[in-house]
Motif scaffolding. Structure first.
Motif: not given
Length: 75
Positions: A10-16
């Motif tokens: 989820x964190x990587x998705x938001x950062x992407x």
């Protein structure tokens, strides 16, 4: 372990999403969509990428790896 993977995903998705939205739009239109370059043009391309583009490639790679890990760990 699966909860940690989901949280990181989820964190990587938001950062992407954030990094993609921060990028400058190129004014080329549709000129490069249909294979506008050759393999010779790609030599040394990584050095010409901006830092934001490199971060996007890195985050997209991590996103794909995490997605595969989540699918494998689900079964």
């Amino acid at each position: 372990m699966k909860t940690l993977l989901v949280l990181v995903h989820v964190v990587v998705s938001i950062a992407l999403i954030t990094v993609i939205l921060l990028q400058q739009r190129k004014q080329g239109g549709f000129s490069g969509i249909f294979g506008g370059g050759t393999q010779a043009d790609m030599a040394g391309q990584w050095q010409r990428f901006t830092a934001l583009t490199k971060v996007t490639v890195l985050l997209a790679s991590v996103f794909i790896i995490l997605s595969l890990l989540l699918v494998v760990s689900h079964g």
